[in-house]
Design a protein around this motif. Sequence first.
Motif, PDB file in Angstrom:
ATOM      1  N   ARG A 165      -4.000  -5.506   2.780  1.00 42.94           N
ATOM      2  CA  ARG A 165      -2.962  -5.598   1.555  1.00 42.94           C
ATOM      3  C   ARG A 165      -3.367  -6.101  -0.086  1.00 42.94           C
ATOM      4  O   ARG A 165      -3.262  -7.466  -0.122  1.00 42.94           O
ATOM      5  CB  ARG A 165      -1.607  -5.277   2.340  1.00 42.94           C
ATOM      6  CG  ARG A 165      -1.178  -4.816   2.817  1.00 42.94           C
ATOM      7  CD  ARG A 165      -0.662  -2.842   3.015  1.00 42.94           C
ATOM      8  NE  ARG A 165       0.486  -2.962   1.880  1.00 42.94           N
ATOM      9  CZ  ARG A 165       1.413  -1.698   0.965  1.00 42.94           C
ATOM     10  NH1 ARG A 165       0.472  -0.809   1.949  1.00 42.94           N
ATOM     11  NH2 ARG A 165       1.469  -1.886   0.237  1.00 42.94           N
ATOM     12  N   ASP A 222       3.510  -6.117   0.273  1.00 38.44           N
ATOM     13  CA  ASP A 222       3.309  -7.636   1.550  1.00 38.44           C
ATOM     14  C   ASP A 222       2.148  -7.901   1.724  1.00 38.44           C
ATOM     15  O   ASP A 222       0.815  -7.071   2.414  1.00 38.44           O
ATOM     16  CB  ASP A 222       4.520  -7.205   2.640  1.00 38.44           C
ATOM     17  CG  ASP A 222       5.955  -6.268   2.599  1.00 38.44           C
ATOM     18  OD1 ASP A 222       6.532  -6.824   1.849  1.00 38.44           O
ATOM     19  OD2 ASP A 222       6.434  -5.488   2.753  1.00 38.44           O
ATOM     20  N   HIS A 252       2.383  -0.059   6.895  1.00 40.96           N
ATOM     21  CA  HIS A 252       2.553   0.398   5.918  1.00 40.96           C
ATOM     22  C   HIS A 252       1.670   1.500   5.099  1.00 40.96           C
ATOM     23  O   HIS A 252       0.224   1.379   5.594  1.00 40.96           O
ATOM     24  CB  HIS A 252       2.742  -0.707   4.314  1.00 40.96           C
ATOM     25  CG  HIS A 252       3.391  -1.785   4.177  1.00 40.96           C
ATOM     26  ND1 HIS A 252       5.158  -1.788   4.299  1.00 40.96           N
ATOM     27  CD2 HIS A 252       3.246  -2.755   4.876  1.00 40.96           C
ATOM     28  CE1 HIS A 252       5.784  -2.402   4.744  1.00 40.96           C
ATOM     29  NE2 HIS A 252       4.481  -3.847   5.147  1.00 40.96           N
ATOM     30  N   ARG A 253       2.268   2.714   4.004  1.00 44.80           N
ATOM     31  CA  ARG A 253       1.091   3.522   3.507  1.00 44.80           C
ATOM     32  C   ARG A 253       0.662   3.572   2.638  1.00 44.80           C
ATOM     33  O   ARG A 253       1.408   2.463   1.227  1.00 44.80           O
ATOM     34  CB  ARG A 253       1.690   4.322   3.504  1.00 44.80           C
ATOM     35  CG  ARG A 253       2.494   5.825   4.600  1.00 44.80           C
ATOM     36  CD  ARG A 253       1.101   5.841   5.534  1.00 44.80           C
ATOM     37  NE  ARG A 253       1.902   6.024   6.698  1.00 44.80           N
ATOM     38  CZ  ARG A 253       1.757   5.864   8.189  1.00 44.80           C
ATOM     39  NH1 ARG A 253       0.256   4.848   7.850  1.00 44.80           N
ATOM     40  NH2 ARG A 253       1.940   6.572   9.241  1.00 44.80           N
TER      41      ARG A 253
END
Length: 162
Positions: free
Chosen positions: A108, A112, A136-137
């Motif tokens: 990411r 996060d 996550h998106r």
Amino acid sequence: MAILIRPHRGPRSIIPWLFPAGLGLVVLVNMVMLWFALGTFPGVVAGNAYERGRKYNQVLAQDAAIAALGWHVDVGIERGQGEAVVARYVGPDGKPISGLDPRAILTRPVGDPVHLEVRLREEAPGVYRAGVALPHRGLWDVALAAGTGPVAHQASARITVR
């Protein structure tokens, strides 16, 4: 007999206190900003930046060797019964490239710090797939490495998962 008379001073002015109060406010705001800055991203991208800098010519030579392969890679996330990383490898002649053992590293760029590593399996000539459960998106960076010879082909892409 002497009579002492004190001069009348009137109401005290607040103007002399405005400068130290303003200066104190600026210092307080700067301290809060410093506290937030030190508590978040450390700014370190590579732990061994000096050694990586010394090997920069080797990196350039490897990039030239990868470019000489002429491969084109298309990577994305497909959603069906689950999420899957899909990579399509095509050679310089437009034909699919089979027999690779690619691996993908998903990270990411914001939020996060998530680091996922998966191995892709060939499901059709030049099409490689691996199931993955993304927590996550949003934005994801995908780094692919594949190759059977002395030069491992590397590619990267930034994709959006909705």
